[in-house]
Every structure is written in C-alpha cells, then in structure tokens.
Design a protein around this motif. Structure first.
Motif, mmCIF file in Angstrom:
data_model
loop_
_atom_site.group_PDB
_atom_site.id
_atom_site.type_symbol
_atom_site.label_atom_id
_atom_site.label_comp_id
_atom_site.label_asym_id
_atom_site.label_seq_id
_atom_site.Cartn_x
_atom_site.Cartn_y
_atom_site.Cartn_z
ATOM 1 N N ALA A 15 7.719 7.061 2.092
ATOM 2 C CA ALA A 15 7.900 5.843 1.287
ATOM 3 C C ALA A 15 7.676 6.128 -0.206
ATOM 4 O O ALA A 15 7.751 5.216 -1.033
ATOM 5 C CB ALA A 15 6.933 4.757 1.761
ATOM 6 N N GLY A 16 7.343 7.364 -0.535
ATOM 7 C CA GLY A 16 7.175 7.741 -1.944
ATOM 8 C C GLY A 16 5.818 7.402 -2.527
ATOM 9 O O GLY A 16 5.652 7.351 -3.742
ATOM 10 N N ILE A 17 4.825 7.168 -1.662
ATOM 11 C CA ILE A 17 3.488 6.818 -2.166
ATOM 12 C C ILE A 17 2.754 8.097 -2.580
ATOM 13 O O ILE A 17 2.606 9.011 -1.765
ATOM 14 C CB ILE A 17 2.668 6.090 -1.070
ATOM 15 N N PHE B 158 -1.511 3.914 -5.643
ATOM 16 C CA PHE B 158 -1.518 5.240 -5.019
ATOM 17 C C PHE B 158 -2.765 5.331 -4.157
ATOM 18 O O PHE B 158 -3.627 4.447 -4.208
ATOM 19 C CB PHE B 158 -1.461 6.365 -6.064
ATOM 20 N N GLU B 159 -2.855 6.361 -3.339
ATOM 21 C CA GLU B 159 -3.951 6.461 -2.375
ATOM 22 C C GLU B 159 -4.826 7.685 -2.672
ATOM 23 O O GLU B 159 -4.308 8.749 -2.975
ATOM 24 C CB GLU B 159 -3.383 6.568 -0.958
ATOM 25 N N THR B 160 -6.129 7.492 -2.608
ATOM 26 C CA THR B 160 -7.057 8.626 -2.668
ATOM 27 C C THR B 160 -7.758 8.689 -1.320
ATOM 28 O O THR B 160 -8.564 7.812 -0.976
ATOM 29 C CB THR B 160 -8.062 8.452 -3.830
ATOM 30 N N LEU C 147 -0.277 15.080 -3.379
ATOM 31 C CA LEU C 147 0.998 14.934 -2.676
ATOM 32 C C LEU C 147 1.853 13.898 -3.396
ATOM 33 O O LEU C 147 1.449 12.734 -3.511
ATOM 34 C CB LEU C 147 0.749 14.490 -1.233
ATOM 35 N N GLY C 148 2.974 14.326 -3.902
ATOM 36 C CA GLY C 148 3.887 13.395 -4.568
ATOM 37 C C GLY C 148 3.317 12.802 -5.844
ATOM 38 O O GLY C 148 3.706 11.711 -6.260
ATOM 39 N N ALA D 80 2.485 11.302 6.538
ATOM 40 C CA ALA D 80 3.934 11.555 6.632
ATOM 41 C C ALA D 80 4.726 10.280 6.327
ATOM 42 O O ALA D 80 5.685 10.305 5.540
ATOM 43 C CB ALA D 80 4.271 12.085 8.027
ATOM 44 N N ALA D 81 4.302 9.159 6.911
ATOM 45 C CA ALA D 81 5.038 7.899 6.702
ATOM 46 C C ALA D 81 4.934 7.438 5.250
ATOM 47 O O ALA D 81 5.919 6.988 4.657
ATOM 48 C CB ALA D 81 4.489 6.826 7.645
#
Ligand code: PA5
Length: 423
Positions: free
Chosen positions: A364-366, A318-320, A16-17, A359-360
C-alpha cells in the motif's frame, strides 16, 4: 530499503519505503549531538544519566529498594506524565512479560500506580485494594503541586498515618522531587522522608534513567544496572548512527506530508512503552505548528479495529514498528485449534502476522521504520529508551523546535484552576 546492524542482541533498524537522507543532514545531526553533549545547553542532563550507575545515589537507591521489599509487599507509586510513564513502561516490558501489566519481576514488590488520573472510582478501588496490605508509597513529583499526584499522595498518606501514626508513616514514604524548590521538597525535609533528586537539568519526559524511573524499577526487582548498561550500549557510535538515521528519516517523512507516526508492536508488554513514546515525542516536537502527531497501536489486537484504515485510509502516516526478536515465553497451539494453527507456537503465528502486515502495508506504499528489539530484558529497555530519547532530541532540533520545553501544557491547567476557584 537500507538494512543496518544485523548484530544479534542489539537494536537494529530497517527503513522500508522511506525517503533517503543526505550526508549533509546526518552531518547536521552530528553537530546537534555535539551541542547536546557539550554541557552548555539547557535541560540536557539526561544525556549523561546512563553513566551514573556507580554513583553514591544509585547505591542508596538500591538500598532503599531493598528496604521497601522488607517493609511491605506493595509499593504505591504516585506520579503522572514524565513522573510516571517511564517506570510503568519498564515494569510492563521487563516484569511478568506483559501478562500482569504493572506487576513485579520475581522477587520484587508489587507495584500499584496512583495519581495518574483524577478518577474517584480508580482511587476508591485502590483504597479498597490497599485496605489489607502493608504498603509503602513512592511519591514522584518535581513540583509537588501537580493536581493528580497531589490528591493521590494526600489520600495514601492519610491511610498510612491512620494505620501507623505520623512518625512510622513517614518511614514508609519515599519522595523523588526537586533538590531544592517545590512543596514536596519542603514536606520531605519537614517529615524526614527518604528522598531522591529529580535532576534540575532533566525534564520529566527524559527522566526515566534517573531515580524517577530507577527506584520503582529497583523496588519491583528489575536489574537497574542492566537498564543503564543497555542505555550506554545505545550511546555507542553504531547505535547512535541508527538514531541519527531514524531522526533524519522522520524529518524527511514529516516534510513529505506524513504528519502522523504510529508506534506499533506485537507484544502487550510494550503497551506502556508506546505510551511513554507518545509523551516523549508529543511534548518534544509538538510546538510552533510543527511536529509529528504520535499515535500507538497494539497488534494484533488493533489490526481488528484499525487495520482497514491503515491499509486503505487517509495516508497521512508512517509506521515505527517495535519488533521484538525473542519474546521470553511461548505457548504451543493445541490440536483443537484450526488445523492451520495447531501444532505451531504462538510466537511463530505472531511473527507471521507481523511479516504479513509488513508485506500488505508495503504494497500500500506505507513507509515503515522497523526497530529490531532483541528481547524484553532490562538491557533492551535501557537501550530502547535512550535510543528513542536521542532520536527525539535530534529530530526536534532538525525541525527547529526546542525538545525540552512545553509552553503549551500550562494553558488548560490555568483554565481548570479558574473553574475550581469559581466553584
Ligand atoms: O514532562 C513533563 O514535564 C510532565 O509530564 C511532568 O512530568 C508532569 O506534569 C508531572 O509533573 P511533576 O513532576 O511536577 O508532578
């Protein structure tokens, strides 16, 4: 957004993104994979571990686990780093659903960990805890000289010898160590401990599918055949393709200035899995001034401490997300709770938290890599472990660093020895 592999009961990946990756980059990973599986590259023995399930050693390991169960109700597992984190991750994920971290699956021995710190308080409490228990010890150390397990093993051995005498104590010790070198191998041969081998071509952080992880798992009652089957599933082309895509994406994110990777989840049972990931990625990539800094957050708990930073802080990360699709248990929220929550299940509310955060954070573009995990079963553990091992080795090679060495680890040990010697 790319969405791949919707098949039920298998790992999935949604990016995502995230930046797109080129076919050339994926082709490069194919070459990297060929190198890893060629048998010509050092420390790549871990690639073949999922296929060792039918070996004589695995049969002996299961027999040892059964014997531990008949000898004692508690097994103290001594080890640190790569000789500790994988077993702990598996036990928490597949054990009592996270309610009792480090506990046993039904029918297994209770597992307690020792030698993963130098805390006198921790070990004093462990000694108190073992005072009235008939316990066995599983000591895991390639070298035998690592400070923390060396101390803890000496303490536990003393307790066993005082209680049973030397010969009987030796029957309650299970050693997992180097086949030839090291002080623990020498002691094992001298004392006649039952022993298993840490394969010389497998580094500590890639050893969870060797006896290092499998003996504690089997002793705790976890189905190690299912773990290995899960790992083999992750080796199949479709999931390997996802590992390659994630690896290329991580490299692209690092190149684009995202220097921190946050491993996150909504199940406390994955806490130690994230710790295992931190070692795997930190030691494999963090060298020559390169690598993503691996961090871990446990949601929803950490949303109440780190949520602000994630949403509006320095966007270096970034998040995994480890997204468990079907958690094993659930509780219905009773009428006394907030009317918004009453009557719903906790899993339903946890799902709303996860989707709300996505969603949040997307707003925020993360960038988010969402790894779908079918459940908290041994099969899923094996698949997840092997998937992330592959992803890690691929990214490190793309970054141009050796995924299997750790030259920087020795420096603080030298300093510590110097201080101990001078005092
Ligand atoms: O991955 C590694 O190399 C380390 O985490 C080691 O596994 C850890 O330091 C334990 O070493 P040993 O097994 O020699 O006690």
């Amino acid at each position: 957004m790319t969405k791949e592999n919707e098949t039920k009961n298998t790992l999935t990946l949604e990016l995502l993104g995230c930046p797109s990756v080129s076919d050339a980059e994926l082709a490069r990973i194919e070459e990297i994979h060929e190198g890893l599986t060629s048998g010509d590259e050092a420390f790549t023995g871990w690639v073949g571990l999922p296929y060792k399930g039918e070996s004589e050693e695995t049969a002996r390991l299961k027999a040892a686990a059964a014997r531990i169960g008949s000898q004692c109700g508690v097994l103290a597992v001594v080890g640190i780093g790569g000789s500790y984190l994988g077993a702990r991750a598996a036990l928490e994920m597949c054990g009592a659903g996270g309610a009792a971290p480090g506990g046993a699956a039904p029918g297994g021995a209770e597992i307690l960990f020792a030698g993963q710190n130098i805390s006198g308080t921790y070990h004093a409490e462990l000694i108190d805890r073992l005072k009235d228990e008939d316990f066995c010890v599983c000591v895991i150390s390639k070298s035998g000289t690592t400070t923390e397990p060396n101390i803890a093993f000496a303490i536990l051995k003393d307790l066993l010898i005082k209680r049973h005498g030397r010969a009987e104590a030796a029957k309650r010790v299970y050693a997992i160590t180097d086949p030839e070198g090291g002080t623990l191998r020498a002691e094992t041969e001298a004392e006649g401990y039952e022993s298993f081998v840490i394969p010389p071509d497998v580094g500590g952080r890639y050893s969870v599918l060797s006896p290092v992880g499998l003996l504690p798992m089997a002793a705790a009652g976890i189905d190690v055949d299912a773990v290995l089957a899960g790992a083999r599933r992750a080796a199949a082309d479709d999931l390997r393709g996802l590992a390659a895509r994630l690896a290329a994406t991580r490299k692209a994110l690092a190149d684009g200035g995202k220097t921190v990777e946050i491993f996150e989840h909504y199940e406390p049972a994955l806490f130690s899995f994230a710790e295992w990931l931190k070692q795997l990625y930190g030691e494999s990539e963090g060298k020559e001034g390169k690598g993503l800094f691996p961090a871990a957050l446990s949601f929803s708990t950490d949303l109440h401490s780190m949520g602000q930073f994630l949403q509006e802080g320095n966007q270096i990360f970034f998040e995994t997300l480890l997204d468990v699709k079907a958690p094993p248990r659930d509780v219905l929220v009773p009428a006394g709770a907030d009317p918004l929550l009453a009557g719903k299940s906790m899993n339903e509310i946890n799902r709303a938290a996860a989707e709300g955060v996505i969603a949040a954070h997307r707003a925020a573009g993360i960038p988010i890599a969402r790894v779908g995990v079918p459940d908290l079963s041994p099969h899923s553990f094996g698949a997840l472990a092997y998937f992330f091992e592959l992803t890690c080795a691929y990214t490190a090679r793309l970054m141009g660093v050796d995924p299997f060495n750790q030259p920087g680890v020795e420096q603080y040990k030298r300093e510590m020895k110097r201080l101990l010697t001078n005092n």
